[in-house]
Write a protein that holds these residues in place. Structure first.
Motif, PDB file in Angstrom:
ATOM      1  N   GLU A 260      83.964  23.042  40.042  1.00 29.85           N
ATOM      2  CA  GLU A 260      83.608  21.867  40.845  1.00 29.85           C
ATOM      3  C   GLU A 260      82.093  21.708  40.947  1.00 29.85           C
ATOM      4  O   GLU A 260      81.557  20.588  40.892  1.00 29.85           O
ATOM      5  N   ALA A 261      81.389  22.850  41.100  1.00 22.84           N
ATOM      6  CA  ALA A 261      79.931  22.805  41.195  1.00 22.84           C
ATOM      7  C   ALA A 261      79.319  22.293  39.894  1.00 22.84           C
ATOM      8  O   ALA A 261      78.373  21.488  39.895  1.00 22.84           O
ATOM      9  N   GLU A 262      79.842  22.740  38.753  1.00 19.93           N
ATOM     10  CA  GLU A 262      79.342  22.277  37.462  1.00 19.93           C
ATOM     11  C   GLU A 262      79.579  20.771  37.307  1.00 19.93           C
ATOM     12  O   GLU A 262      78.741  20.042  36.758  1.00 19.93           O
ATOM     13  N   THR A 263      80.727  20.324  37.803  1.00 21.33           N
ATOM     14  CA  THR A 263      81.024  18.893  37.736  1.00 21.33           C
ATOM     15  C   THR A 263      80.008  18.095  38.558  1.00 21.33           C
ATOM     16  O   THR A 263      79.482  17.057  38.108  1.00 21.33           O
ATOM     17  N   GLN A 264      79.702  18.580  39.759  1.00 18.42           N
ATOM     18  CA  GLN A 264      78.730  17.913  40.623  1.00 18.42           C
ATOM     19  C   GLN A 264      77.346  17.917  39.985  1.00 18.42           C
ATOM     20  O   GLN A 264      76.619  16.905  40.013  1.00 18.42           O
ATOM     21  N   LEU A 265      76.959  19.069  39.402  1.00 16.97           N
ATOM     22  CA  LEU A 265      75.651  19.157  38.757  1.00 16.97           C
ATOM     23  C   LEU A 265      75.558  18.197  37.582  1.00 16.97           C
ATOM     24  O   LEU A 265      74.511  17.554  37.350  1.00 16.97           O
ATOM     25  N   ALA A 266      76.639  18.072  36.817  1.00 22.10           N
ATOM     26  CA  ALA A 266      76.635  17.151  35.674  1.00 22.10           C
ATOM     27  C   ALA A 266      76.494  15.707  36.137  1.00 22.10           C
ATOM     28  O   ALA A 266      75.762  14.897  35.523  1.00 22.10           O
ATOM     29  N   ALA A 270      73.356  13.179  35.356  1.00 22.12           N
ATOM     30  CA  ALA A 270      73.534  11.847  34.752  1.00 22.12           C
ATOM     31  C   ALA A 270      72.882  10.765  35.596  1.00 22.12           C
ATOM     32  O   ALA A 270      72.216   9.847  35.078  1.00 22.12           O
ATOM     33  N   GLN A 271      73.075  10.892  36.933  1.00 17.04           N
ATOM     34  CA  GLN A 271      72.451   9.929  37.832  1.00 17.04           C
ATOM     35  C   GLN A 271      70.923  10.005  37.757  1.00 17.04           C
ATOM     36  O   GLN A 271      70.219   8.992  37.796  1.00 17.04           O
ATOM     37  N   GLY A 272      70.418  11.247  37.642  1.00 14.32           N
ATOM     38  CA  GLY A 272      68.969  11.445  37.552  1.00 14.32           C
ATOM     39  C   GLY A 272      68.395  10.846  36.286  1.00 14.32           C
ATOM     40  O   GLY A 272      67.316  10.227  36.300  1.00 14.32           O
ATOM     41  N   ARG A 273      69.115  11.009  35.170  1.00 14.75           N
ATOM     42  CA  ARG A 273      68.632  10.445  33.907  1.00 14.75           C
ATOM     43  C   ARG A 273      68.616   8.919  33.969  1.00 14.75           C
ATOM     44  O   ARG A 273      67.691   8.262  33.478  1.00 14.75           O
ATOM     45  N   LYS A 274      69.646   8.359  34.631  1.00 15.53           N
ATOM     46  CA  LYS A 274      69.704   6.903  34.751  1.00 15.53           C
ATOM     47  C   LYS A 274      68.575   6.378  35.634  1.00 15.53           C
ATOM     48  O   LYS A 274      67.912   5.380  35.313  1.00 15.53           O
ATOM     49  N   ALA A 275      68.330   7.067  36.766  1.00 18.27           N
ATOM     50  CA  ALA A 275      67.275   6.625  37.700  1.00 18.27           C
ATOM     51  C   ALA A 275      65.890   6.815  37.103  1.00 18.27           C
ATOM     52  O   ALA A 275      64.950   6.048  37.382  1.00 18.27           O
ATOM     53  N   ALA A 291      65.542  19.131  39.927  1.00 19.87           N
ATOM     54  CA  ALA A 291      66.990  19.125  39.724  1.00 19.87           C
ATOM     55  C   ALA A 291      67.437  20.339  38.910  1.00 19.87           C
ATOM     56  O   ALA A 291      68.465  20.970  39.198  1.00 19.87           O
ATOM     57  N   GLU A 292      66.640  20.673  37.886  1.00 20.37           N
ATOM     58  CA  GLU A 292      66.989  21.835  37.056  1.00 20.37           C
ATOM     59  C   GLU A 292      66.897  23.131  37.849  1.00 20.37           C
ATOM     60  O   GLU A 292      67.726  24.034  37.700  1.00 20.37           O
ATOM     61  N   ALA A 295      69.907  23.247  40.110  1.00 19.67           N
ATOM     62  CA  ALA A 295      71.092  23.568  39.321  1.00 19.67           C
ATOM     63  C   ALA A 295      71.113  25.049  38.950  1.00 19.67           C
ATOM     64  O   ALA A 295      72.152  25.718  39.018  1.00 19.67           O
ATOM     65  N   GLY A 296      69.940  25.588  38.572  1.00 20.36           N
ATOM     66  CA  GLY A 296      69.864  26.998  38.211  1.00 20.36           C
ATOM     67  C   GLY A 296      70.204  27.894  39.385  1.00 20.36           C
ATOM     68  O   GLY A 296      70.934  28.891  39.238  1.00 20.36           O
ATOM     69  N   ALA A 297      69.672  27.541  40.572  1.00 23.08           N
ATOM     70  CA  ALA A 297      69.956  28.349  41.766  1.00 23.08           C
ATOM     71  C   ALA A 297      71.435  28.283  42.124  1.00 23.08           C
ATOM     72  O   ALA A 297      72.045  29.294  42.512  1.00 23.08           O
TER      73      ALA A 297
END
Length: 531
Positions: A260-266, A270-275, A291-292, A295-297
């Motif tokens: 679930e966490a990986e899904t949220q990070l993905a 995607a939202q970050g790339r769009k913005a 963001a990276e 995600a790493g933490a």
């Protein structure tokens, strides 16, 4: 109170290696307190080897053993040695020889030293033999004329006469009938000093004050008899199973949360790339690095939680016992129900064994059951005035009470191979593994194997034969076997489609084998079919 007693035997990092380099015991430490201790463990765990080390028959490869005094020892293989007399079993041969020498006029000082205060040793020995039902057995009588049960009880009588501070008994109820076992239980309840008993007899283990288990090279002591130990173990295993289920469920939850966490990070990425397409590059780069890092933490935290959950599962599962089991599938020997298998005679009748019947031969120690089976199998002379019989088929497998036919200097594999010439070495090793004779065990000399392992070698020779035996004759087949192995063996034999002729003093075993006819051998050599 027992915790305040000083140990009678102390083992410190005791290791023992067989001459071929295989390790029987590795860094075993523990103590045996004064009083009665039942030493339990699966076949091959090293119980008999441990007793031989304590008795001084073997010397540790490493480590030390401390004892408070002399040790008297009754070995598991006692009945294999038939070149002895009753006096030898009692341990009084030298004393009697010294008495006889003095009676004949030899007054050498060493005779008096040998006798010490035991001038009445013959009288006391005969009184002790009488007390355990062996009143008509002469001291000079050869043990090869005695039953296995008579040999065992005479040797126990000798240990009682000796009164050593420490006594070790290895499977003392083997071959004993019900009456003699009751004698033994009373004997042991009043045994002086320290007594350590290796046994798979629940009734005997129940009169022990302490239960010590040898498992995976570790000695664990429980302050109570076998039933209390078994109940405690069952409670521990139930708790361990619950803990394992809980830990596995927790691991599933952590893995699910990781997904679930990986899904949220993905999604966030995607939202970050769009913005970022509408942001200045410097600002977009800052958001991306942040963001990276987040995600790493998050991944590191989730990985840590999964690793902890896996460790919890492993810890819980390590407390669960996963003992190996014998897996036997016996071939169908194709015995028609109309086929006459054997005839058993006494002075008044003939008893017919027909088709896949299951016959129990019962009777007290010394009545001649083993000798009767030997007469059947080997065509030896029957006891004078005793029962006789003949086998009417050729395909017969015989498991003797005294497992003497093995070549002790040869490996288990070399002992079995001549009986299964149709098998390759690889096939033979695979079949042996089903009997828990695996790895280096099949390559070790049979003389170094435990009683249970020796039994399996005999059983392999019996069961791997082609064509399969149509009649199995088993004389005390559960001697030296741990309780789990007895259950597995009986389960396999209960599915056997041939005929069985079994001598056993264990009513539970006979019941589970589905005995169809019970024949009692009487002291006068007669046979009686019991209803």
């Amino acid at each position: 109170m027992s915790s305040q007693l000083s140990p009678a035997v102390t083992l410190h990092n005791v290791t023992y290696e067989w001459p071929d380099g295989s390790v029987a015991l590795d860094s075993v430490s523990g103590t045996f307190l004064p009083g009665r201790t039942g030493l339990i463990g699966r076949n091959g765990s090293g119980k008999s080897t441990l007793l031989r080390l304590i008795a001084g028959e073997l010397s540790p490869t490493d480590g030390t053993i401390t004892r408070i005094g002399d040790v008297a020892y009754l070995p598991q293989t006692l009945t294999l040695n038939t070149a002895t007399t009753v006096a030898d079993l009692l341990g009084i041969t030298n004393t009697i020889a010294a008495l006889q020498a003095i009676e004949q006029g030899d007054v050498a000082e060493h005779h008096f030293d040998t006798i010490g205060d035991d001038w009445d040793i013959e009288t006391r020995a005969m009184e002790q033999l009488h007390s355990v039902g062996l009143s008509n057995i002469a001291l000079h009588r050869s043990t090869n004329t005695l039953s296995g049960g008579q040999v065992m009880i005479a040797a126990l009588t000798g240990l009682r006469l000796r009164t050593a501070p420490i006594t070790l008994l290895d499977e003392p109820t083997n071959n004993l009938d019900r009456s003699t076992r009751r004698h033994l239980y009373r004997y042991i309840e009043n045994w002086p000093g320290t007594l350590v008993v290796v046994s798979h007899d629940p009734a005997l283990l129940e009169i022990m004050g302490t239960t010590t288990e040898l498992r995976a090279g570790t000695l664990t002591t429980f302050g109570g008899p076998y039933s209390a130990w078994s109940d405690d173990l069952a409670a521990q295993q139930a708790a361990a199973e619950q803990a394992a289920r809980t830990a596995k469920n927790a691991l599933k939850v952590e893995k699910k949360q990781r997904i679930e966490a990986e899904t949220q990070l993905a999604r966030r990425a995607a939202q970050g790339r769009k913005a970022s397409t509408s942001m200045p590059p410097i600002i977009a780069g800052g958001f991306k690095r942040k963001a990276e890092a987040t995600a790493g933490a998050t991944r590191q935290l989730m990985d840590s939680r999964i690793a902890s959950a896996k460790m919890a599962v492993e810890a819980a599962q390590s407390l669960l016992r996963d003992d190996e089991a014998i897996h036997l599938t016996l071939p169908d020997p194709d015995v028609p129900r109309s086929r006459r298998i054997a005839q058993l005679h006494d002075a008044h009748q003939t008893i017919h064994v027909q088709g896949p019947e299951r016959v129990a031969l019962v009777g007290p120690n010394g009545v001649g059951k083993t000798r009767f089976l030997q007469h059947l199998v080997h065509r030896t002379e029957p006891m004078p005035g005793g029962a006789t019989g003949e086998l009417l088929i050729d395909r017969v497998g015989y498991l003797p009470q005294r497992l003497m036919a093995l070549e002790d200097n040869l490996s288990a594999l070399d002992n079995i191979a001549p009986y299964a010439p149709h098998m390759t070495v690889g096939e033979l090793r695979n079949q042996c593994a089903r009997l828990l004779l695996r790895g280096d065990t099949v390559l070790r000399p049979v003389g170094s194997l435990s009683g249970g392992e020796r039994f399996r070698v005999h059983l392999a020779r019996l069961l791997f034969a082609q064509p399969p035996a149509q009649l199995l004759i088993l004389d005390e087949p559960t001697n030296n076997l741990d309780m789990d192995t007895v259950t597995q063996l009986v389960d396999a034999l209960s599915e056997y489609r041939g005929a069985l002729l079994v001598v056993s003093h264990d009513d539970g075993v006979l019941d589970r084998l589905g005995i169809t006819m019970t024949v009692e051998m009487t002291s006068g050599g007669g046979l009686r079919v019991m209803q």
